[in-house]
Design a protein around this motif. Structure first.
Motif, PDB file in Angstrom:
ATOM      1  N   LEU A  37      -7.763   2.386  -0.627  1.00  0.00           N
ATOM      2  CA  LEU A  37      -7.053   3.566  -1.098  1.00  0.00           C
ATOM      3  C   LEU A  37      -5.555   3.496  -0.821  1.00  0.00           C
ATOM      4  O   LEU A  37      -4.768   4.190  -1.466  1.00  0.00           O
ATOM      5  CB  LEU A  37      -7.607   4.823  -0.408  1.00  0.00           C
ATOM      6  N   ALA A  38      -5.163   2.690   0.140  1.00  0.00           N
ATOM      7  CA  ALA A  38      -3.778   2.719   0.632  1.00  0.00           C
ATOM      8  C   ALA A  38      -2.740   2.558  -0.482  1.00  0.00           C
ATOM      9  O   ALA A  38      -1.783   3.346  -0.548  1.00  0.00           O
ATOM     10  CB  ALA A  38      -3.583   1.677   1.729  1.00  0.00           C
ATOM     11  N   PRO A  39      -2.857   1.581  -1.383  1.00  0.00           N
ATOM     12  CA  PRO A  39      -1.811   1.444  -2.414  1.00  0.00           C
ATOM     13  C   PRO A  39      -1.685   2.678  -3.307  1.00  0.00           C
ATOM     14  O   PRO A  39      -0.578   3.040  -3.715  1.00  0.00           O
ATOM     15  CB  PRO A  39      -2.265   0.214  -3.209  1.00  0.00           C
ATOM     16  N   ALA A  40      -2.833   3.326  -3.589  1.00  0.00           N
ATOM     17  CA  ALA A  40      -2.807   4.483  -4.483  1.00  0.00           C
ATOM     18  C   ALA A  40      -2.216   5.723  -3.826  1.00  0.00           C
ATOM     19  O   ALA A  40      -1.846   6.673  -4.527  1.00  0.00           O
ATOM     20  CB  ALA A  40      -4.219   4.785  -4.977  1.00  0.00           C
ATOM     21  N   LEU A  41      -2.115   5.725  -2.503  1.00  0.00           N
ATOM     22  CA  LEU A  41      -1.605   6.907  -1.809  1.00  0.00           C
ATOM     23  C   LEU A  41      -0.085   6.953  -1.760  1.00  0.00           C
ATOM     24  O   LEU A  41       0.487   7.974  -1.392  1.00  0.00           O
ATOM     25  CB  LEU A  41      -2.198   6.980  -0.398  1.00  0.00           C
ATOM     26  N   GLY A  42       0.563   5.845  -2.082  1.00  0.00           N
ATOM     27  CA  GLY A  42       1.986   5.873  -2.342  1.00  0.00           C
ATOM     28  C   GLY A  42       2.895   6.010  -1.144  1.00  0.00           C
ATOM     29  O   GLY A  42       4.039   6.440  -1.302  1.00  0.00           O
ATOM     30  N   ASP A  44       4.807   4.138   2.144  1.00  0.00           N
ATOM     31  CA  ASP A  44       5.167   2.894   2.811  1.00  0.00           C
ATOM     32  C   ASP A  44       4.924   3.051   4.308  1.00  0.00           C
ATOM     33  O   ASP A  44       5.856   3.136   5.103  1.00  0.00           O
ATOM     34  CB  ASP A  44       6.634   2.535   2.543  1.00  0.00           C
ATOM     35  N   LEU A  45       3.664   3.125   4.663  1.00  0.00           N
ATOM     36  CA  LEU A  45       3.267   3.292   6.054  1.00  0.00           C
ATOM     37  C   LEU A  45       2.280   2.200   6.439  1.00  0.00           C
ATOM     38  O   LEU A  45       1.435   1.795   5.629  1.00  0.00           O
ATOM     39  CB  LEU A  45       2.578   4.641   6.269  1.00  0.00           C
ATOM     40  N   PRO A  46       2.344   1.737   7.685  1.00  0.00           N
ATOM     41  CA  PRO A  46       1.268   0.879   8.168  1.00  0.00           C
ATOM     42  C   PRO A  46      -0.022   1.684   8.267  1.00  0.00           C
ATOM     43  O   PRO A  46       0.012   2.918   8.390  1.00  0.00           O
ATOM     44  CB  PRO A  46       1.758   0.433   9.553  1.00  0.00           C
ATOM     45  N   TRP A  47      -1.131   0.992   8.187  1.00  0.00           N
ATOM     46  CA  TRP A  47      -2.414   1.671   8.337  1.00  0.00           C
ATOM     47  C   TRP A  47      -3.342   0.859   9.225  1.00  0.00           C
ATOM     48  O   TRP A  47      -3.186  -0.357   9.380  1.00  0.00           O
ATOM     49  CB  TRP A  47      -3.074   1.933   6.979  1.00  0.00           C
ATOM     50  N   ALA A  48      -4.276   1.572   9.814  1.00  0.00           N
ATOM     51  CA  ALA A  48      -5.369   0.940  10.543  1.00  0.00           C
ATOM     52  C   ALA A  48      -6.656   1.618  10.107  1.00  0.00           C
ATOM     53  O   ALA A  48      -6.682   2.830   9.863  1.00  0.00           O
ATOM     54  CB  ALA A  48      -5.175   1.083  12.055  1.00  0.00           C
ATOM     55  N   SER A  49      -7.704   0.837   9.983  1.00  0.00           N
ATOM     56  CA  SER A  49      -9.012   1.366   9.619  1.00  0.00           C
ATOM     57  C   SER A  49      -9.982   1.009  10.734  1.00  0.00           C
ATOM     58  O   SER A  49     -10.152  -0.161  11.083  1.00  0.00           O
ATOM     59  CB  SER A  49      -9.478   0.772   8.287  1.00  0.00           C
TER      60      SER A  49
END
Length: 210
Positions: A37-42, A44-49
């Protein structure tokens, strides 16, 4: 349960990011379920799952299902503690988390808000619900009403009706809620929902837009 949660992280993970998206999967899934989902959320933040602590053999859960929609508070609170332990180990003390959770993970997103709202920014609850037991920050949230997103399918038969009713009552009293119900959607995530989450995050997680 274990005190150590396995995770996957975005490429180029920063040592001390000011804000991190935290993906929290649903029952029977794993840490690879939501990062797409990350690219679609728009943002520019790092993420962790994070991978939930209860091993189901091929998948994981934040807690065992006993009465659907009405888990024992202590197991949910224990799972909440494991997420905060991960945060304390892997993130700077001033880093904010944007929890994005599906189903059981949506419940965990609300738990982060209800326990340490000072560390939580704009939680997103997808087909999730709230715990029925009082939590430490409920009084403060009733005063501050931070932004939150809750989306669900009109045809969702997985989340029990009492849990939906409880959530529909609790969220407007404790958050500035953006709530959406999607006709024809069962227990899943709708493309229109992703677009509305993107708009919600663009409004409330400012300065990190793509």
């Amino acid at each position: 349960m274990t005190d150590t949660l396995h995770d996957v992280r975005s490429p180029g993970w920063a040592a001390d990011p000011p804000v991190v998206m935290l993906f929290l999967h649903g029952f029977g899934a794993n840490e690879h379920d939501l990062p797409g989902l990350a690219p679609a959320l728009g943002l520019d933040l790092p993420w962790a799952s994070l991978r939930a602590p209860l091993d189901l053999g091929g998948g994981a859960a934040w807690f065992a299902v006993t009465t659907p929609g009405s888990p024992d508070p202590w197991v949910v609170e224990a799972a909440t503690d494991t997420i905060w332990q991960w945060v304390e180990v892997h993130l700077h003390a001033e880093t904010l988390v944007v929890p994005i959770g599906f189903s059981q993970g949506g419940l965990m997103a609300t738990q982060l808000l209800r326990t340490r709202p000072d560390r939580v920014l704009a939680p997103v609850v997808l087909a999730g619900f709230v715990l029925g037991a009082p939590q430490p920050a409920d009084g403060a949230l009733a005063d501050s009403r931070p932004p939150a997103f809750w989306g669900r399918g009109a045809e969702d038969r997985v989340i029990a009706a009492p849990a939906v009713a409880r959530t529909a009552s609790w969220l407007p009293l404790h958050t500035s809620l953006t709530g959406r119900v999607y006709p024809g959607l069962a227990h899943g995530i709708h493309a229109a929902e992703v677009a509305e989450v993107r708009d919600f995050l663009a409004e409330h997680v400012g300065g990190n837009r793509r």
